[in-house]
Design a protein around this motif. Structure first.
Motif, PDB file in Angstrom:
ATOM      1  N   LYS A 104      47.680  30.551  22.468  1.00 32.51           N
ATOM      2  CA  LYS A 104      48.164  31.584  23.389  1.00 32.51           C
ATOM      3  C   LYS A 104      47.320  31.546  24.665  1.00 32.51           C
TER       4      LYS A 104
ATOM      5  N   ASP B   3      48.784  37.438  25.341  1.00 37.88           N
ATOM      6  CA  ASP B   3      49.349  36.915  24.096  1.00 37.88           C
ATOM      7  C   ASP B   3      50.610  36.082  24.338  1.00 37.88           C
ATOM      8  N   GLY B   4      50.811  35.671  25.576  1.00 34.70           N
ATOM      9  CA  GLY B   4      51.969  34.829  25.869  1.00 34.70           C
ATOM     10  C   GLY B   4      51.765  33.405  25.393  1.00 34.70           C
ATOM     11  N   SER B   5      52.842  32.718  25.115  1.00 32.58           N
ATOM     12  CA  SER B   5      52.763  31.325  24.660  1.00 32.58           C
ATOM     13  C   SER B   5      52.588  30.390  25.849  1.00 32.58           C
TER      14      SER B   5
ATOM     15  N   ARG C  73      52.195  25.987  26.890  1.00 31.22           N
ATOM     16  CA  ARG C  73      52.517  24.644  26.402  1.00 31.22           C
ATOM     17  C   ARG C  73      51.567  23.659  27.074  1.00 31.22           C
TER      18      ARG C  73
END
Lengths: 475, 64
Positions: free
Chosen positions: B17, B51-53, B55
């Motif tokens: 995260k 808490d965002g995803s 990549r």
């Protein structure tokens, strides 16, 4: 001359009559929200805003871009997992939701029960289910508003393993395909509809790529990255929105159609919910859900689970992490054991939920024995105390500079740690990110949290007693 | 996976995260994990939650 004026007058009259038969410019209003993560406490404010919007725009469409659950035990640990959220979503009249990766956190059967309980459809084009699950999910929906047809396609993100970011144990029965492979199969909807929207749980950066690849969409309503996408963000002609997370914002998008039903303008605006007054009816529902006696119940009847001992609780947490992830060893950092919040008494579900307020994910590493030794030494120095462990025990000394020395690790099978052998090790994301230990394997999230596995562990082992557990010894 | 915090490459685990990437940045720069994070934005200037995803190759900009 008089004849010319007559024709002109007649022509204008016909033109006026014709134009009055044509529908005038129409506006479509779409409210979207994402990654609510079961923050039911903000629903009364959301309801107030929706009431206000519907008073002005009775045809308002309301979509969720997924991850409705996971983040609040009142919802996630309900005897019927997810029931509070879906009942609240019914009460504020959602028109549709897609799936987020966390929708699988309680397993596919619990997800099916949520889908059945919902008064609105779940839409997802890149998932299919085994017939035995009897899951009623549609790849797309067509809504009608003011004589306009609105096509809405849903997609969910996939990780490196070909499934969304959830624990693989929840995958059986669900089958996924990449969105870029599936979307072209549905682009003919564009010819049948006046507007085509994609509701995506991929994350903002992927939504930008999707907009560049598929300009056929008039808008992409997104989720997953917990982004507050700036108002009026248009990429390659596609409006992209996302409303942060946890019911803090709602995004209102407006689409203006000309007389022929073509979109001539589109805009989005994020509405903060913090300052809104709560709506009484929804607040009563939320209060009712929050007063849940289930959370005061002793988990698994563990009357003597822990004595007043940090190590006892630390080893319990490590055991839960190891069993919940299938690792060979698990470590729990010293500072992350909040035994002072627990004391010597039976553990309730509410206690467990307060043990890890950061909701840390568990991360798996493939580590050599030498890397594990180095990890233990670094952790000891960084966290001002030793890691607690499962699957092994260890002893050590401390030098004058406060560094761990002479660490001897014994595995649960009685054999010493082999420095060259590889082991599957699990630890929380705080440890994996904050401790500067050497490791070849970059690690991967197990998509499970320490709270989640602890609740499961206590329920599965009702008679455990950690009163005299001593796996870590400073000589 | 590799992500960028304030344009500095940071190694973190797959599935991390936003907060884990920032913690790794703190670790690499000898900053306390308790350092106050005033604001986090993505490469497009959008606000993002801890808490965002993220990549691989995501860019995060923080104010501390």
């Amino acid at each position: 001359m008089r004849k010319t004026y007559s024709f002109l007058f007649l022509g204008l009259a016909l033109l006026f009559a014709f134009s009055s038969c044509q529908p005038k410019e129409r506006k479509l209003y779409v409210a979207t929200i994402n990654d609510m993560h079961a923050n039911i406490d903000n629903f009364p404010k959301l309801a107030t805003v929706l009431d206000s919007l519907r008073a002005v725009h009775p045809d308002l469409l309301l979509f969720s871009a997924g991850d409705n659950r996971s983040g609040n035990p009142i919802n996630d640990r309900n005897p019927e997992p997810g029931r509070p959220m879906v009942e609240l979503m019914n009460a504020v009249h959602f028109d549709m939701s897609i799936f987020g990766n966390h929708e699988w956190d309680a397993g596919a059967c619990a997800l099916r029960d949520v889908v059945k309980r919902a008064d609105f459809p779940f839409v997802c084009a890149n998932v299919s289910f085994d017939d035995t699950l009897n899951m009623d999910v549609k790849p797309y929906m067509v809504f009608e508003r003011q004589g306009l047809k609105i096509g809405v396609l849903g997609v969910i993100q996939l990780g490196l393993t070909g499934i969304p970011d959830f624990h693989p144990k929840n995958a059986p029965g669900s089958h996924f395909r990449p969105a870029v492979e599936v979307i072209p199969e549905y682009l003919s909807l564009k010819d049948q509809c006046d507007a085509l929207f994609l509701v995506s749980h991929y994350g903002f950066e992927d939504d930008v790529e999707l907009a560049n690849q598929f300009p056929q969409f008039d808008a992409i309503f997104g989720g997953h990255s917990h982004t507050l996408v700036n108002d009026n963000t248009i990429v390659n002609g596609v409006l992209i929105t996302q409303a942060l997370n946890r019911v803090k914002y709602l995004t209102l998008s407006t689409f203006t159609f000309d007389r022929k039903g073509r979109i001539i303008a589109k805009e989005s605006h994020n509405i903060p919910l913090a300052a809104e007054q709560p709506q009484a009816k929804i607040k009563a529902m939320v209060d009712d859900f929050n007063h849940n006696e289930v959370f005061m119940k002793v988990v698994g009847d563990n009357a003597a689970v822990v004595e007043d001992c940090r190590q006892c609780l630390g080893c319990l947490m490590a055991d839960a992490a190891m069993e919940g992830t299938g690792a060979q060893m698990a470590f729990q950092n010293y500072g992350g054991v909040r035994f002072d919040t627990l004391g010597v008494r039976p553990i309730t579900l509410k206690d467990v939920c307060s043990l890890d307020p950061f909701d840390n994910e568990l991360v798996r590493f493939d580590m050599t024995g030498q890397e594990i030794l180095d990890f233990l030494a670094v952790s000891f120095f960084t966290d001002h105390g030793p890691n607690f462990c499962a699957g092994c025990s260890y002893s050590f000394t401390v030098d004058e500079e406060g560094q761990m020395k002479d660490c001897q690790v014994m595995l649960s099978n009685g054999k010493p740690l082999n420095l060259k052998e590889h082991y599957q090790v699990v630890m929380n994301s705080y440890m994996s990110s904050s401790f500067d230990f050497p490791h070849e394997d970059p690690g991967a999230s197990t998509f499970r949290t320490s709270n989640e596995v602890l609740v499961e562990y206590l329920a599965a082992h009702p008679q455990i007693n950690y009163a005299n557990t001593m796996r870590v010894i400073e000589k | 996976m590799l992500v960028f915090v304030n344009d500095i490459p940071v190694k973190t685990y797959y599935g991390a995260k936003v907060k884990s990437a920032i913690m790794a940045y703190f670790r690499d720069h000898d900053l306390s994990p308790k350092t106050e994070i005033k604001e986090v934005r993505d490469a497009y200037g959008n606000l993002i939650a801890l808490d965002g995803s993220i990549r691989s190759n995501s860019k995060i900009y923080i104010k501390i």
